[in-house]
Design an enzyme around this catalytic site. Sequence first.
Site, PDB file in Angstrom:
ATOM      1  CD  GLU A 168      24.227  20.733  33.378  1.00 55.09           C
ATOM      2  OE1 GLU A 168      24.713  20.220  34.406  1.00 55.09           O
ATOM      3  OE2 GLU A 168      23.983  20.073  32.342  1.00 55.09           O
ATOM      4  CD  GLU A 221      28.881  18.963  35.270  1.00 49.00           C
ATOM      5  OE1 GLU A 221      29.337  19.753  34.417  1.00 49.00           O
ATOM      6  OE2 GLU A 221      28.210  19.328  36.262  1.00 49.00           O
TER       7      GLU A 221
END
Length: 254
Positions: free
Chosen positions: A128, A108
């Site tokens: 995640e 990210e």
Amino acid sequence: MSTEVRTERIGGTLLITIDRPKARNAVNAAVAAGLAEALDTLEADPGLRAGVLTGADGTFSAGMDLKAALNGESPEIPGRGFGGLTEAALTKPLIAAVEGWAMGGGFELALGCDLIVAAEDARFGLPEVKRGLVAAGGGVIRLPKRIPHHLAMELLLTGEPVTGRRAGELGLANRVVPAGDAAGVALQLAEGLAANAPLALAAVKKIVRAADGVPDADAFAAQREEMGPLMASADVREGMTAFAERRAPKWTGR
């Protein structure tokens, strides 16, 4: 500056290095604060035209430091997002130089940059979902805008990584280079960007953000707001004059 984040000025570029190699450069509160401070330095110094973000010892970043998070540390900076970067509205170009793992929040951080240079054996992933989480630092928002929908959904739903070479094939990486060369190539790219007019670079970034997901009429309206001051700037006159005189322009940022 946090000891977990190092900076080095190389010409008009600020090289920013996450320096927690024993933790695979995972992001804890100290790293987030250090990155925010480094980015503030980049933004505030008129002599700096671009930044390069990388990680120490052959790893970009393993993402959020889960142990630190369990102890109550936040890897986010209010108003600036994960690592002090993913929601920051930077005016200067930032390039990610990715070696090794860019996992979860590390991926990210790279997505929060304007360009990505990836080592061919780097690994990009958003795992995640394997931890009961979602990639909320920009992964689920940005990835489907960067690559085809179904391919983005595969990465987001399986949590499986792809190589730097595959990232290049998908259009995620601007350059795919041999292992160990990412920072050097990113610095070369930054040097090229730094030769361009700083006000124009900032305007490009602002217009791109303003045009994201809005109707064309709104996008052009936002662009007109930027073009007025830009066209009245000394740098535009300098750019035209330098072209007419067949010389390199001397930008002042005014």
